[in-house]
Design an enzyme around this catalytic site. Structure first.
Site, short mmCIF file in Angstrom:
data_model
loop_
_atom_site.label_atom_id
_atom_site.label_comp_id
_atom_site.label_asym_id
_atom_site.label_seq_id
_atom_site.Cartn_x
_atom_site.Cartn_y
_atom_site.Cartn_z
N ASN A 1 0.36 -1.75 -0.21
CA ASN A 1 0.59 0.01 0.29
C ASN A 1 0.75 0.95 -0.07
O ASN A 1 0.46 2.40 -0.55
CB ASN A 1 -0.89 -0.32 1.01
N TYR B 1 3.96 9.09 -11.87
CA TYR B 1 3.38 8.37 -10.76
C TYR B 1 2.70 7.64 -11.37
O TYR B 1 2.50 6.80 -10.86
CB TYR B 1 2.11 9.37 -10.28
N ALA C 1 2.79 6.10 -14.82
CA ALA C 1 3.60 5.18 -15.08
C ALA C 1 4.00 3.64 -13.86
O ALA C 1 3.89 3.15 -14.19
CB ALA C 1 4.26 5.09 -16.03
N LYS D 1 2.17 3.51 -11.35
CA LYS D 1 0.90 2.58 -11.33
C LYS D 1 0.94 1.25 -12.43
O LYS D 1 0.47 0.33 -12.03
CB LYS D 1 -0.06 3.35 -11.21
N1 LIG Z 1 -5.72 9.04 -1.87
C1 LIG Z 1 -5.58 8.91 -2.97
O1 LIG Z 1 -6.46 9.79 -3.71
C2 LIG Z 1 -4.84 7.94 -3.52
C3 LIG Z 1 -5.30 7.99 -5.57
C4 LIG Z 1 -5.32 6.76 -5.58
C5 LIG Z 1 -4.14 5.57 -5.08
N2 LIG Z 1 -3.58 6.06 -3.70
C6 LIG Z 1 -3.04 4.95 -3.19
O2 LIG Z 1 -3.14 4.44 -1.74
C7 LIG Z 1 -1.85 4.10 -1.46
C8 LIG Z 1 -2.61 5.00 0.18
O3 LIG Z 1 -2.28 5.99 0.04
P1 LIG Z 1 -3.35 7.22 0.82
O4 LIG Z 1 -3.74 8.14 0.25
O5 LIG Z 1 -3.64 6.38 1.83
O6 LIG Z 1 -1.85 8.21 1.53
P2 LIG Z 1 -1.16 8.83 2.57
O7 LIG Z 1 -2.43 9.03 3.41
O8 LIG Z 1 -0.30 9.66 2.20
O9 LIG Z 1 -0.42 7.47 2.68
C9 LIG Z 1 0.85 6.74 2.43
C10 LIG Z 1 1.42 6.06 3.33
O10 LIG Z 1 2.58 5.01 2.38
C11 LIG Z 1 3.52 5.43 3.65
N3 LIG Z 1 5.10 5.49 2.82
C12 LIG Z 1 5.57 6.43 1.84
N4 LIG Z 1 6.69 6.06 1.49
C13 LIG Z 1 6.56 4.71 2.67
C14 LIG Z 1 8.05 4.49 2.29
N5 LIG Z 1 9.63 4.91 1.49
N6 LIG Z 1 8.38 3.58 3.30
C15 LIG Z 1 7.36 3.33 3.83
N7 LIG Z 1 6.04 3.43 4.15
C16 LIG Z 1 5.69 5.19 3.24
C17 LIG Z 1 3.04 6.55 4.40
O11 LIG Z 1 3.72 6.43 5.78
P3 LIG Z 1 5.07 7.08 6.35
O12 LIG Z 1 5.42 8.79 5.78
O13 LIG Z 1 5.28 6.79 7.59
O14 LIG Z 1 6.24 6.88 5.59
C18 LIG Z 1 1.60 6.72 4.58
O15 LIG Z 1 1.62 5.01 5.63
C19 LIG Z 1 -0.48 4.77 -2.21
O16 LIG Z 1 0.02 3.39 -2.34
C20 LIG Z 1 -1.37 5.66 -3.38
O17 LIG Z 1 -0.18 5.54 -4.76
C21 LIG Z 1 -4.26 7.42 -3.68
#
Ligand SMILES: NC(=O)c1ccc[n+]([C@@H]2O[C@H](COP(=O)([O-])OP(=O)(O)OC[C@H]3O[C@@H](n4cnc5c(N)ncnc54)[C@H](OP(=O)(O)O)[C@@H]3O)[C@@H](O)[C@H]2O)c1
Length: 247
Positions: free
Chosen positions: A83, A147, A149, A151
């Protein structure tokens, strides 16, 4: 009650925290990772079935350490949820080798390293891998090319691994989330509060169902794809985005 053991990267906020809690509430044991100690402790405090490990999803050593910690704590592993995500609004003219590499390190290399480290244990339990992608993994978006690409690569890894691991009984699927309320815009996308508010309004206006998603609405599908309800499903990308991919 379930008694499965789950590793979930990026459990310190947003979709990952919601999914960790959903697994924990149905009786599974969950090891969540993240880089920030404070938010990690907050997730762990939400449920006794959740344990935490400070780990960088882009690090091969941390991938091995994460799997070892789950096995040491609970003796088995049933699912890996990739995730954790990195991203940026990054117009082509601003792209640099470092910024591109940072995005791919977390979204493509990291999930590969964790899945590889977990494989012997997933094979033993006939377990599952769930990758978290985005609508933009299969829908083009200006200013988001690297981003998107990354995904797209994660979605194709999902299909290839599904074929490769099916003979071992390991299923691999992905959830492609649409714009969801989380820390992503001000966190991984690096926007100011004002910029994030403007992007949210633009996204809301483009989503056929008229609103952004909630972390629980995405988390529910992560949990389903990791569990017995989807036992005859592999290699699929489940888009949960209020219809954005169609618009
Ligand atoms: N929110 C959206 O609109 C959306 C849409 C499409 C896809 N997504 C995908 O959903 C997933 C979760 O995102 P979210 O929306 O929940 O965003 P978020 O609230 O910013 O959470 C991102 C999570 O990823 C962790 N993270 C980031 N880089 C990391 C690393 N190098 N090592 C370990 N942990 C890491 C962060 O933890 P730390 O900062 O503590 O490391 C945080 O727990 C992502 O893959 C994102 O691309 C989100």
């Amino acid at each position: 009650m379930n008694d499965k053991v789950i590793i979930l990267t990026g459990g310190t906020s947003g979709i990952g925290r919601a999914a960790a809690l959903a697994f924990a509430r149905q009786g599974d044991k969950v090891l969540v990772t993240g880089r920030r100690p404070g938010p990690l402790e907050e997730t762990v405090a939400e449920h006794p079935n959740i344990a935490g490990l400070i780990a960088d999803a882009a690090s091969a050593d941390d991938a091995r350490r994460t799997v070892a910690k789950a096995i040491e704590a609970w003796g088995r592993l049933d699912a890996v949820i990739n995730n954790a995500g990195a991203g940026a609004i990054l117009p082509l003219e601003d792209a640099t080798a470092d910024r591109i590499a940072d995005i791919f390190a977390v979204n493509v290399v990291g999930p590969s390293l964790l899945a590889a480290a977990a494989l012997p244990h997933l094979r033993a339990t006939r377990g599952a891998i769930v990758n978290v992608s985005s609508t933009y993994g299969h829908k083009p978006a200006a200013g988001l090319s690297h981003y998107a690409a990354s995904k797209a690569a994660l979605e194709h890894l999902t299909r290839c691994w599904a074929l490769e691991l099916a003979p071992l009984g390991v299923r691999v699927n992905a959830v492609a989330a649409g714009p969801t309320e989380s820390g992503a815009l001000t966190g991984m996308m690096g926007l100011s509060d004002e910029q994030a508010a403007a992007v949210k309004e633009q996204e809301r206006a483009r989503i056929p169902l008229g609103r952004r998603g909630l972390p629980d609405e995405v988390a529910g599908w992560i949990v389903r794809l990791a569990g017995p309800a989807t036992q005859w499903m592999t290699g699929q990308i489940m888009t949960v985005d209020g219809g954005l991919e169609l618009a």
